[in-house]
Design an enzyme around this catalytic site. Structure first.
Site, PDB file in Angstrom:
ATOM      1  N   ASP A 137       0.828  -1.216   0.000  1.00  0.00           N
ATOM      2  CA  ASP A 137       0.000   0.000   0.000  1.00  0.00           C
ATOM      3  C   ASP A 137       0.861   1.265   0.000  1.00  0.00           C
ATOM      4  O   ASP A 137       2.003   1.248   0.470  1.00  0.00           O
ATOM      5  CB  ASP A 137      -0.917  -0.019   1.238  1.00  0.00           C
ATOM      6  CG  ASP A 137      -2.081   0.965   1.109  1.00  0.00           C
ATOM      7  OD1 ASP A 137      -2.362   1.415  -0.018  1.00  0.00           O
ATOM      8  OD2 ASP A 137      -2.691   1.278   2.144  1.00  0.00           O
ATOM      9  N   GLY A 138       0.309   2.336  -0.525  1.00  0.00           N
ATOM     10  CA  GLY A 138       0.957   3.645  -0.420  1.00  0.00           C
ATOM     11  C   GLY A 138       1.645   4.156  -1.676  1.00  0.00           C
ATOM     12  O   GLY A 138       2.323   5.189  -1.626  1.00  0.00           O
ATOM     13  N   GLY A 185       0.374   5.559  -4.382  1.00  0.00           N
ATOM     14  CA  GLY A 185      -0.176   6.836  -4.843  1.00  0.00           C
ATOM     15  C   GLY A 185       0.310   7.993  -3.989  1.00  0.00           C
ATOM     16  O   GLY A 185       0.779   9.018  -4.503  1.00  0.00           O
ATOM     17  N   TRP A 237       2.886   8.096  -2.063  1.00  0.00           N
ATOM     18  CA  TRP A 237       4.344   8.254  -2.226  1.00  0.00           C
ATOM     19  C   TRP A 237       4.642   9.160  -3.415  1.00  0.00           C
ATOM     20  O   TRP A 237       5.436  10.101  -3.317  1.00  0.00           O
ATOM     21  CB  TRP A 237       4.986   6.880  -2.424  1.00  0.00           C
ATOM     22  CG  TRP A 237       6.466   6.917  -2.682  1.00  0.00           C
ATOM     23  CD1 TRP A 237       7.463   6.960  -1.752  1.00  0.00           C
ATOM     24  CD2 TRP A 237       7.107   6.922  -3.973  1.00  0.00           C
ATOM     25  NE1 TRP A 237       8.692   6.996  -2.383  1.00  0.00           N
ATOM     26  CE2 TRP A 237       8.498   6.977  -3.744  1.00  0.00           C
ATOM     27  CE3 TRP A 237       6.644   6.886  -5.293  1.00  0.00           C
ATOM     28  CZ2 TRP A 237       9.435   6.990  -4.777  1.00  0.00           C
ATOM     29  CZ3 TRP A 237       7.563   6.905  -6.328  1.00  0.00           C
ATOM     30  CH2 TRP A 237       8.949   6.963  -6.060  1.00  0.00           C
ATOM     31  N   ARG A 248       0.051   9.609  -9.515  1.00  0.00           N
ATOM     32  CA  ARG A 248      -0.065   8.355  -8.771  1.00  0.00           C
ATOM     33  C   ARG A 248       0.568   7.174  -9.510  1.00  0.00           C
ATOM     34  O   ARG A 248       1.197   6.308  -8.904  1.00  0.00           O
ATOM     35  CB  ARG A 248      -1.539   8.039  -8.485  1.00  0.00           C
ATOM     36  CG  ARG A 248      -2.216   8.998  -7.514  1.00  0.00           C
ATOM     37  CD  ARG A 248      -3.692   8.613  -7.333  1.00  0.00           C
ATOM     38  NE  ARG A 248      -3.845   7.214  -7.000  1.00  0.00           N
ATOM     39  CZ  ARG A 248      -3.768   6.721  -5.754  1.00  0.00           C
ATOM     40  NH1 ARG A 248      -3.590   7.531  -4.736  1.00  0.00           N
ATOM     41  NH2 ARG A 248      -3.889   5.430  -5.546  1.00  0.00           N
ATOM     42  N   ASN A 308     -10.600  -2.123  -5.985  1.00  0.00           N
ATOM     43  CA  ASN A 308      -9.761  -1.234  -6.787  1.00  0.00           C
ATOM     44  C   ASN A 308     -10.344  -0.961  -8.181  1.00  0.00           C
ATOM     45  O   ASN A 308      -9.945  -0.005  -8.855  1.00  0.00           O
ATOM     46  CB  ASN A 308      -8.331  -1.780  -6.923  1.00  0.00           C
ATOM     47  CG  ASN A 308      -7.524  -1.702  -5.636  1.00  0.00           C
ATOM     48  OD1 ASN A 308      -6.650  -2.524  -5.385  1.00  0.00           O
ATOM     49  ND2 ASN A 308      -7.802  -0.697  -4.806  1.00  0.00           N
ATOM     50  N   TRP A 309     -11.329  -1.776  -8.596  1.00  0.00           N
ATOM     51  CA  TRP A 309     -12.027  -1.491  -9.867  1.00  0.00           C
ATOM     52  C   TRP A 309     -12.750  -0.151  -9.797  1.00  0.00           C
ATOM     53  O   TRP A 309     -13.116   0.416 -10.823  1.00  0.00           O
ATOM     54  CB  TRP A 309     -13.035  -2.591 -10.199  1.00  0.00           C
ATOM     55  CG  TRP A 309     -12.417  -3.897 -10.588  1.00  0.00           C
ATOM     56  CD1 TRP A 309     -12.451  -5.069  -9.874  1.00  0.00           C
ATOM     57  CD2 TRP A 309     -11.678  -4.197 -11.782  1.00  0.00           C
ATOM     58  NE1 TRP A 309     -11.774  -6.063 -10.546  1.00  0.00           N
ATOM     59  CE2 TRP A 309     -11.290  -5.553 -11.724  1.00  0.00           C
ATOM     60  CE3 TRP A 309     -11.291  -3.439 -12.902  1.00  0.00           C
ATOM     61  CZ2 TRP A 309     -10.544  -6.177 -12.729  1.00  0.00           C
ATOM     62  CZ3 TRP A 309     -10.544  -4.067 -13.910  1.00  0.00           C
ATOM     63  CH2 TRP A 309     -10.183  -5.411 -13.813  1.00  0.00           C
ATOM     64  N   SER A 366      -8.524  -4.512   4.495  1.00  0.00           N
ATOM     65  CA  SER A 366      -8.991  -4.191   3.138  1.00  0.00           C
ATOM     66  C   SER A 366      -9.394  -5.434   2.325  1.00  0.00           C
ATOM     67  O   SER A 366      -8.969  -5.599   1.180  1.00  0.00           O
ATOM     68  CB  SER A 366      -7.935  -3.366   2.383  1.00  0.00           C
ATOM     69  OG  SER A 366      -7.695  -2.147   3.047  1.00  0.00           O
ATOM     70  N   GLU A 411      -0.052 -13.289  11.999  1.00  0.00           N
ATOM     71  CA  GLU A 411       0.604 -12.195  12.714  1.00  0.00           C
ATOM     72  C   GLU A 411       0.679 -11.000  11.762  1.00  0.00           C
ATOM     73  O   GLU A 411       0.839 -11.176  10.554  1.00  0.00           O
ATOM     74  CB  GLU A 411       2.029 -12.602  13.118  1.00  0.00           C
ATOM     75  CG  GLU A 411       2.088 -13.778  14.083  1.00  0.00           C
ATOM     76  CD  GLU A 411       1.554 -13.430  15.463  1.00  0.00           C
ATOM     77  OE1 GLU A 411       1.695 -12.258  15.884  1.00  0.00           O
ATOM     78  OE2 GLU A 411       0.996 -14.336  16.122  1.00  0.00           O
TER      79      GLU A 411
HETATM   80  C1  IPE Z   1      -5.385  -2.633  -0.577  1.00  0.00           C
HETATM   81  O1  IPE Z   1      -5.003  -1.305  -0.707  1.00  0.00           O
HETATM   82  C2  IPE Z   1      -5.337  -3.330  -1.912  1.00  0.00           C
HETATM   83  C3  IPE Z   1      -4.004  -3.569  -2.446  1.00  0.00           C
HETATM   84  C4  IPE Z   1      -2.878  -3.292  -1.866  1.00  0.00           C
HETATM   85  C5  IPE Z   1      -3.963  -4.203  -3.751  1.00  0.00           C
HETATM   86  P1  IPE Z   1      -6.070  -0.136  -0.911  1.00  0.00           P
HETATM   87  O2  IPE Z   1      -5.308   1.119  -1.007  1.00  0.00           O
HETATM   88  O3  IPE Z   1      -6.963  -0.462  -2.043  1.00  0.00           O
HETATM   89  O4  IPE Z   1      -6.908  -0.205   0.441  1.00  0.00           O
HETATM   90  P2  IPE Z   1      -7.780   0.921   1.133  1.00  0.00           P
HETATM   91  O5  IPE Z   1      -8.661   1.472   0.077  1.00  0.00           O
HETATM   92  O6  IPE Z   1      -6.850   1.939   1.667  1.00  0.00           O
HETATM   93  O7  IPE Z   1      -8.504   0.202   2.222  1.00  0.00           O
HETATM   94  C1  IPE Z   2      -1.180   0.310  -3.511  1.00  0.00           C
HETATM   95  O1  IPE Z   2      -0.997   1.694  -3.470  1.00  0.00           O
HETATM   96  C2  IPE Z   2      -1.407  -0.213  -4.909  1.00  0.00           C
HETATM   97  C3  IPE Z   2      -2.784  -0.646  -5.176  1.00  0.00           C
HETATM   98  C4  IPE Z   2      -3.757  -0.640  -4.312  1.00  0.00           C
HETATM   99  C5  IPE Z   2      -3.089  -1.102  -6.515  1.00  0.00           C
HETATM  100  P1  IPE Z   2      -2.213   2.685  -3.553  1.00  0.00           P
HETATM  101  O2  IPE Z   2      -2.537   2.916  -4.987  1.00  0.00           O
HETATM  102  O3  IPE Z   2      -3.348   2.213  -2.727  1.00  0.00           O
HETATM  103  O4  IPE Z   2      -1.592   3.998  -2.934  1.00  0.00           O
HETATM  104  P2  IPE Z   2      -2.266   4.935  -1.851  1.00  0.00           P
HETATM  105  O5  IPE Z   2      -2.668   4.069  -0.717  1.00  0.00           O
HETATM  106  O6  IPE Z   2      -3.438   5.580  -2.520  1.00  0.00           O
HETATM  107  O7  IPE Z   2      -1.201   5.887  -1.489  1.00  0.00           O
HETATM  108 MG    MG Z   3      -3.922   2.456  -0.783  1.00  0.00          MG
END
Ligand code: IPE
Ligand code: IPE
Ligand code: MG
Length: 242
Positions: free
Chosen positions: A12-13, A15, A17, A25, A60-61, A188, A199
């Site tokens: 995660d993170g 975007g 970053w 993103r 994510n869709w 998520s 864990e």
């Molecule tokens: C979880 O991250 C899904 C993946 C890492 C593929 P998200 O960014 O989609 O989760 P939320 O929306 O913060 O819960």
């Molecule tokens: C994880 O990073 C990648 C996917 C969920 C596909 P994000 O795209 O969720 O990035 P943030 O959480 O919005 O920073």
């Molecule tokens: Mg995310």
């Protein structure tokens, strides 16, 4: 207990970053894919038997079309370019998730990668793509109901282990350690059934900044955890619980 049999990562993170650097993103997704390659190789090198990467969730869709398309083409390219490396590192590729919505070229690359690495005997690498834990559980319930209606199973025989065999994760044991990056404390919709006794390690680093050192930190903290599985006293191994 020392080394987890199955490590799963909620990457995660990406975007945030990128945005913190004033970039779009998708730039974060690009860097994230590079980090994924490095971590896959490291996990195989240190002898982790199963690694799952949460790549794209059912939710994510709901992201903007442009970001979804970028992620799909990135996945396609990643698979095509990494296949030889996976084979070289004796990694066997698997995939979980509802693939009915994926673009054809992505399903094709997934299939090619599964087939090309079918002979590998080292680490199992699972990509969770268009994956949702609730959807997976509902799909398993539906299949069980169909089997029962057709008289292929008895309702009395439905128990945890039978239910488990209808999930999509049959190639791997339940995750021992789930790592989530970017400081977010939530699941998520990831492996809801399988995470019953996992864990957790929450890293404050966004996925594009995740390092081998941070992975080692997660593993060494895991080593010190006491897993009780509802019992009293010292750690027991997951095999003793089933
Ligand atoms: C979880 O991250 C899904 C993946 C890492 C593929 P998200 O960014 O989609 O989760 P939320 O929306 O913060 O819960
Ligand atoms: C994880 O990073 C990648 C996917 C969920 C596909 P994000 O795209 O969720 O990035 P943030 O959480 O919005 O920073
Ligand atoms: Mg995310």
């Amino acid at each position: 207990l020392a080394i987890p049999q199955h490590v799963a990562i909620i990457m995660d993170g990406n975007g945030r970053w990128a945005q913190s650097k004033g970039r779009p993103r998708n730039y974060g997704h690009l860097k994230g894919a590079k980090v994924a390659r490095k971590i896959i190789e490291e996990c195989a090198r240190i002898g982790i038997k199963n690694l799952t990467l949460y790549t794209f969730s059912t939710e994510n869709w709901l992201r903007p079309f442009e970001e979804v398309s970028f992620l799909m083409s990135l996945l396609e390219k990643h698979l095509r370019r990494q296949r030889a490396t996976l084979i070289k590192n004796n990694i066997r590729f698997h995939c979980i998730g509802d693939h009915s919505k994926l673009p054809k070229n992505v399903t094709q690359e997934l299939k090619n990668t599964i087939e090309a690495t079918a002979g590998s005997t080292g680490m199992n690498l699972v990509f969770a793509v268009s994956y949702g834990g609730r959807q997976e559980i509902a799909a398993a319930a539906k299949k069980l109901a169909e089997e029962a209606l057709r008289g292929r199973i008895n309702i009395e025989d439905i128990d945890e282990s039978l239910f488990d065999s209808y999930l999509t994760t049959t190639a791997v044991p339940d995750p021992d350690l789930i790592i989530r990056t970017s400081g977010e404390f939530r699941i998520s919709n990831f492996m809801l059934w399988q995470a019953a006794y996992s864990e957790f390690y929450i890293s404050s680093l966004p996925w594009p900044d995740f390092t081998i050192k941070e992975l080692q930190q997660a593993l060494s903290l895991y080593e010190k955890r006491e897993r009780r599985f509802g019992r009293v006293g010292p750690s027991v191994s997951p095999e003793l619980t089933t």
